[in-house]
Design an enzyme around this catalytic site. Structure first.
Site, PDB file in Angstrom:
ATOM      1  N   GLU A 170      72.129  45.894  16.580  1.00  0.00           N
ATOM      2  CA  GLU A 170      71.717  46.899  17.571  1.00  0.00           C
ATOM      3  C   GLU A 170      71.056  48.139  16.950  1.00  0.00           C
ATOM      4  OE1 GLU A 170      73.889  44.741  18.597  1.00  0.00           O
ATOM      5  OE2 GLU A 170      73.644  44.523  20.764  1.00  0.00           O
ATOM      6  N   TYR A 172      72.221  49.966  14.356  1.00  0.00           N
ATOM      7  CA  TYR A 172      73.136  50.936  13.750  1.00  0.00           C
ATOM      8  C   TYR A 172      73.053  50.845  12.206  1.00  0.00           C
ATOM      9  CZ  TYR A 172      74.997  51.734  18.435  1.00  0.00           C
ATOM     10  OH  TYR A 172      75.135  52.067  19.753  1.00  0.00           O
ATOM     11  N   ARG A 220      79.071  41.401  13.193  1.00  0.00           N
ATOM     12  CA  ARG A 220      78.068  41.314  14.274  1.00  0.00           C
ATOM     13  C   ARG A 220      76.692  41.339  13.626  1.00  0.00           C
ATOM     14  NH1 ARG A 220      78.645  43.892  19.590  1.00  0.00           N
ATOM     15  NH2 ARG A 220      76.699  43.582  20.696  1.00  0.00           N
ATOM     16  N   HIS A 258      68.627  49.282  19.949  1.00  0.00           N
ATOM     17  CA  HIS A 258      68.594  50.123  21.152  1.00  0.00           C
ATOM     18  C   HIS A 258      67.195  50.652  21.430  1.00  0.00           C
ATOM     19  CE1 HIS A 258      72.721  49.771  22.033  1.00  0.00           C
ATOM     20  NE2 HIS A 258      73.161  50.433  20.995  1.00  0.00           N
ATOM     21  N   GLN A 345      74.960  50.386  35.854  1.00  0.00           N
ATOM     22  CA  GLN A 345      74.998  51.682  36.541  1.00  0.00           C
ATOM     23  C   GLN A 345      76.254  52.500  36.253  1.00  0.00           C
ATOM     24  OE1 GLN A 345      73.376  51.146  40.451  1.00  0.00           O
ATOM     25  NE2 GLN A 345      74.298  53.042  41.139  1.00  0.00           N
TER      26      GLN A 345
HETATM   27  P1  NAP Z   1      65.755  58.140  47.384  1.00  0.00           P
HETATM   28  O1  NAP Z   1      66.068  57.778  45.980  1.00  0.00           O
HETATM   29  O2  NAP Z   1      66.303  59.365  47.965  1.00  0.00           O
HETATM   30  O3  NAP Z   1      64.173  58.172  47.476  1.00  0.00           O
HETATM   31  C1  NAP Z   1      63.525  58.410  48.662  1.00  0.00           C
HETATM   32  C2  NAP Z   1      62.046  58.615  48.390  1.00  0.00           C
HETATM   33  O4  NAP Z   1      61.402  58.923  49.595  1.00  0.00           O
HETATM   34  C3  NAP Z   1      61.764  59.711  47.435  1.00  0.00           C
HETATM   35  O5  NAP Z   1      60.768  59.225  46.536  1.00  0.00           O
HETATM   36  C4  NAP Z   1      61.217  60.842  48.287  1.00  0.00           C
HETATM   37  O6  NAP Z   1      60.355  61.421  47.386  1.00  0.00           O
HETATM   38  C5  NAP Z   1      60.635  60.105  49.481  1.00  0.00           C
HETATM   39  N1  NAP Z   1      60.773  60.792  50.756  1.00  0.00           N
HETATM   40  C6  NAP Z   1      61.891  61.356  51.268  1.00  0.00           C
HETATM   41  N2  NAP Z   1      61.626  61.878  52.494  1.00  0.00           N
HETATM   42  C7  NAP Z   1      60.336  61.602  52.752  1.00  0.00           C
HETATM   43  C8  NAP Z   1      59.478  61.885  53.853  1.00  0.00           C
HETATM   44  N3  NAP Z   1      59.918  62.543  54.917  1.00  0.00           N
HETATM   45  N4  NAP Z   1      58.202  61.484  53.773  1.00  0.00           N
HETATM   46  C9  NAP Z   1      57.762  60.821  52.699  1.00  0.00           C
HETATM   47  N5  NAP Z   1      58.512  60.544  51.638  1.00  0.00           N
HETATM   48  C10 NAP Z   1      59.786  60.931  51.664  1.00  0.00           C
HETATM   49  O7  NAP Z   1      66.170  56.995  48.353  1.00  0.00           O
HETATM   50  P2  NAP Z   1      66.004  55.434  48.191  1.00  0.00           P
HETATM   51  O8  NAP Z   1      64.890  55.083  47.303  1.00  0.00           O
HETATM   52  O9  NAP Z   1      65.991  54.923  49.561  1.00  0.00           O
HETATM   53  O10 NAP Z   1      67.340  55.026  47.497  1.00  0.00           O
HETATM   54  C11 NAP Z   1      68.578  55.232  48.179  1.00  0.00           C
HETATM   55  C12 NAP Z   1      69.730  55.243  47.195  1.00  0.00           C
HETATM   56  O11 NAP Z   1      69.895  53.980  46.645  1.00  0.00           O
HETATM   57  C13 NAP Z   1      69.490  56.213  46.068  1.00  0.00           C
HETATM   58  O12 NAP Z   1      70.676  56.915  45.813  1.00  0.00           O
HETATM   59  C14 NAP Z   1      69.187  55.333  44.919  1.00  0.00           C
HETATM   60  O13 NAP Z   1      69.642  55.884  43.715  1.00  0.00           O
HETATM   61  C15 NAP Z   1      69.952  54.084  45.273  1.00  0.00           C
HETATM   62  N6  NAP Z   1      69.311  52.914  44.661  1.00  0.00           N
HETATM   63  C16 NAP Z   1      69.742  52.534  43.449  1.00  0.00           C
HETATM   64  C17 NAP Z   1      69.139  51.477  42.841  1.00  0.00           C
HETATM   65  C18 NAP Z   1      69.599  51.006  41.487  1.00  0.00           C
HETATM   66  O14 NAP Z   1      69.051  50.085  40.948  1.00  0.00           O
HETATM   67  N7  NAP Z   1      70.589  51.586  40.897  1.00  0.00           N
HETATM   68  C19 NAP Z   1      68.098  50.812  43.436  1.00  0.00           C
HETATM   69  C20 NAP Z   1      67.704  51.219  44.683  1.00  0.00           C
HETATM   70  C21 NAP Z   1      68.297  52.289  45.296  1.00  0.00           C
HETATM   71  P3  NAP Z   1      59.344  62.574  47.669  1.00  0.00           P
HETATM   72  O15 NAP Z   1      60.088  63.534  48.517  1.00  0.00           O
HETATM   73  O16 NAP Z   1      58.986  63.091  46.328  1.00  0.00           O
HETATM   74  O17 NAP Z   1      58.189  61.920  48.309  1.00  0.00           O
HETATM   75 FE1  SF4 Z   2      78.453  47.443  34.316  1.00  0.00          FE
HETATM   76 FE2  SF4 Z   2      80.001  46.748  36.361  1.00  0.00          FE
HETATM   77 FE3  SF4 Z   2      77.349  46.858  36.669  1.00  0.00          FE
HETATM   78 FE4  SF4 Z   2      78.491  44.920  35.220  1.00  0.00          FE
HETATM   79  S1  SF4 Z   2      78.711  45.271  37.425  1.00  0.00           S
HETATM   80  S2  SF4 Z   2      76.718  46.108  34.643  1.00  0.00           S
HETATM   81  S3  SF4 Z   2      80.167  46.031  34.267  1.00  0.00           S
HETATM   82  S4  SF4 Z   2      78.709  48.561  36.229  1.00  0.00           S
END
Ligand code: NAP
Ligand code: SF4
Length: 666
Positions: A170, A172, A220, A258, A345
């Site tokens: 990795e 290290y 490893r 990494h 995450q």
């Molecule tokens: P979000 O992350 O809050 O993004 C919403 C987007 O819409 C932003 O880009 C915002 O940017 C835009 N927006 C907001 N109001 C708007 C309006 N009135 N007009 C035009 N654009 C507007 O929400 P999301 O993408 O729906 O995600 C929801 C949640 O799911 C988030 O917490 C995210 O972290 C989570 N999520 C996580 C993953 C993951 O892989 N971990 C994947 C998908 C979603 P601007 O205001 O700059 O335009």
């Molecule tokens: Fe990490 Fe849990 Fe997501 Fe697996 S499911 S990658 S252990 S947070």
């Protein structure tokens, strides 16, 4: 009576490692949790964490990394082993041994990857992922560090550990010695392969000499560095042989530094997508070889061994997701396993943000001493409205505690937002989470009422009502938003609408980035097929360019870097996928109107037309909570969780955690 064939005969076949015989071929690989840096209190939590996995049938595990000396710490608060630690670590080893399992301590010297100013390396070359430049080690530093490894291994042995894993991959310190990329020395520790291999060989020899013969030494090995000027395969094979000759009992695989820019454990990697690299080494040495990375089900693990890719498999994150993984596999009940979805995450992203690791699908991981629940003193009738992951986690936790739970869902199946997200490349793993909840709900007798839209009358007569009614896509107020080319991400991902070739995506948050990746990767299955993964990411000679299925323009109103989504350790993968597909990303946008010509915007005061066939709205969400409001207006007690409570920044981690915590206290 014929003896029953175990469900996974290759996996549950004993294996000799050094002077020990292991009952199966499953290793819980090292996962750095952040608790390693928290002194005695952190060790107490680690003891509970590992003990729960030992009770769940895990027979061999490796701790997170502990440095053999101060310079090798991962961060300024990082832990390194001192003599008094032997006593403190006994709580960990005793907890694991109580259930007959074994545990190795990982010795990790970060070298130039340490996030502090006192870092050392074979050569003074800064890592691209670190702002600090290491000091070049002199002969004394090298000799002292080798002695520190030996002393640290003795401390581990005195603490009761069954062995150590020497982290040689990795990117290290040890890996920094072996690869020409980071070792530019001209003395006996650099230059030729023999010189670059001298450091790991001396470390292994010193550890072997300092410990008892039955003390396991796992090395490893960086099977693939995946960086420019990394070690060629012939050198990796030679190093494997040298490690064995120096006294290693078993070789674990490390895949990618990494700083590598090819995904190694993210959702973009197919299951067992890297075991071919370990397979190339099979037969090179006579000690066992362990394959790793994206092995998350017993079926996959069994296949790896049955195919002869390795003698043993290592899984780290799957044991965060389910402490009982090994026993569930042994008993032939894989459908009961809470499967790791490779999101990073709550584990790696947490650690790199300075938070304790846990797991998105298992909020109890690393909180075993804090998040406990007992059988309810009095079983009550609980109604939960909404079978997304917030409602599901609440339902199964409450039912496990003995409550009589009814789960209402308006749709024909459970899953909520997961039903949409599972169409994103790599997020097919979400199906496993839904399978787990479905089986868990059945096991604890949750009454699931599908195609049933609950109303106030239906909720009368319950002792507790939980609203987990989720979210709906926000439709922004833009002139022409009703134009037929406009669809929400829900329309797109559910398959209700088909996009044209040229697509504008409004909103570049997590969903916008996911949707853009979904569009450019349509028809590509590199996240499912190891051969296609290698071709797509340029790992194989037959690397091929993929013509993106759609031309995508990703837009946001705010300024700043786009295209990564929320994942700290995975965002770069999404951004790379989009850049390789020539996705245009435009920030600082004002939306003017939508008409037959496309999307009219202005950027930095200049008007521009985005000619497109379809516009997908990914502009965040709004809570769906009309029923909760109605009940509250009627003075009915109601708990509101997940997106129904607050739509902003809702993610699966928060939804599952809120549901679980509520289910634990109802
Ligand atoms: P979000 O992350 O809050 O993004 C919403 C987007 O819409 C932003 O880009 C915002 O940017 C835009 N927006 C907001 N109001 C708007 C309006 N009135 N007009 C035009 N654009 C507007 O929400 P999301 O993408 O729906 O995600 C929801 C949640 O799911 C988030 O917490 C995210 O972290 C989570 N999520 C996580 C993953 C993951 O892989 N971990 C994947 C998908 C979603 P601007 O205001 O700059 O335009
Ligand atoms: Fe990490 Fe849990 Fe997501 Fe697996 S499911 S990658 S252990 S947070």
């Amino acid at each position: 009576m014929t003896p029953q064939t175990p469900a996974y005969p290759h996996l549950f076949n004993p294996l000799k490692v050094g002077r020990q015989t292991l009952p199966n071929r499953i290793l819980m690989g090292s996962m750095h949790t952040g608790l390693e840096e928290q002194g005695v209190e952190g060790l107490a939590r680690l003891a509970a964490f590992y003990a729960e996995r030992a009770r769940g049938g895990c027979s061999l595990m490796v701790t997170g990394g502990f440095s053999p000396n101060s310079e090798g710490r991962l961060g300024s608060e990082g832990g390194y082993l001192v003599d008094e630690d032997a006593e403190h670590h006994q709580q960990v080893t005793e907890a694991v041994h109580r259930d007959g399992s074994r545990i190795l301590l990982q010795l990790l010297h970060a070298g130039r990857y340490g996030y502090h100013t006192d870092i050392v390396a074979p050569s003074a070359i800064r890592a691209p992922i670190n702002k600090n430049t290491p000091r070049e080690m002199d002969e004394d530093d090298i000799q002292r560090t080798i002695a520190d490894y030996a002393r640290a291994a003795q401390i581990a042995q005195a603490a009761g550990y069954d062995g150590v894993e020497l982290m040689g991959s990795e990117g290290y310190l040890i890996n920094q010695f072996t690869a020409p990329r980071t070792n530019k020395r001209t003395d006996r520790w650099g230059g030729s392969f023999e010189n670059r291999a001298r450091f790991p060989v001396q470390v292994i020899k010193a550890v072997r000499a300092a410990t008892d013969p039955q003390f396991i030494i796992m090395y490893r090995l960086s099977v693939l560095d995946i960086v420019e000027d990394g070690s060629p395969f012939e050198e990796v094979a030679q190093l494997a042989r040298l490690a064995e000759a120096a006294g290693a009992d078993v070789l674990n695989s490390g895949i990618g530094w990494h700083e590598a820019r090819i995904p190694t454990i993210a959702q973009a990697v197919p299951r067992a997508g890297w075991t071919w690299a370990t397979k190339k080494l099979m037969g090179t040495v006579s000690i066992p070889l362990i394959a790793t990375n994206r092995i998350n089900t017993p079926e996959t693990a069994e296949q790896v061994i049955a195919d002869g890719d390795a003698d043993m498999v290592s899984m780290a994150r799957p044991f965060l997701a389910d402490a009982g993984f090994a026993d569930k596999a042994r008993h032939g009940t894989p459908e009961q396993i809470n499967t790791c979805i490779a999101c990073n995450q709550a584990c790696l992203d947490h650690y790199f943000k300075g938070k304790d690791a846990t797991c998105l699908v298992n909020p109890r991981a690393c909180r075993e001493t804090m998040l406990t629940w007992k059988v309810a003193e009095q079983a009550r009738k609980i109604a939960i409205v909404g079978a997304g992951v917030a409602g599901l986690s609440c339902a199964v936790t409450a039912a496990e505690r003995g409550h009589d739970v009814t789960l209402f869902e308006a749709a024909g199946q459970i899953g909520g937002q997961f039903l949409l997200a599972r169409h994103i490349p790599g997020k097919e793993e979400f199906n496993e989470t839904l399978r787990y909840y479905r089986n868990r709900a059945e096991a604890f007798g949750v009454s699931v009422k599908l195609n049933t839209r609950a109303d106030a009358a239906a909720l009368a007569g319950f002792d507790e009502v939980v609203m987990a009614t989720g979210v709906k896509p926000r439709v922004p107020d833009i002139d022409g938003i009703d134009h037929p080319c406009v669809m929400t991400y829900e329309d797109l991902l559910s398959g209700a609408r088909e996009p044209g070739k040229r697509v504008a995506v409004i909103g570049a948050g997590g969903v916008g980035v996911d949707v853009a990746v979904h569009l450019v990767e349509r028809g590509l299955s590199s996240h499912l097929d190891p051969a296609q993964f290698r071709a797509t990411w340029g790992v194989a000679e037959d690397a091929a360019d993929h013509e993106p299925a759609h031309d995508v323009v990703l837009l946001q109103r705010s300024t700043g870097k786009m295209g990564s989504g929320p994942g700290k350790t995975t965002g770069w993968v999404h951004r790379l996928v989009l850049l390789r597909a020539n996705t245009e990303m435009i920030a600082d946008v004002s939306y003017r109107r939508i008409d037959d010509d496309g999307l009219h915007i202005s950027v930095g005061g200049k008007d521009r037309l985005i000619e497109c066939d379809s516009i997908v709205l990914c502009a965040g969400q709004l809570s769906v909570n009309a029923l909760a409001d109605e009940l509250k207006a009627d003075d009915r007690p109601v708990h509101v969780i997940g997106g129904a409570s607050f739509a902003g920044e809702l993610d699966a981690q928060r939804a599952i955690e809120e549901g679980t915590l509520l289910g634990a206290r109802l």
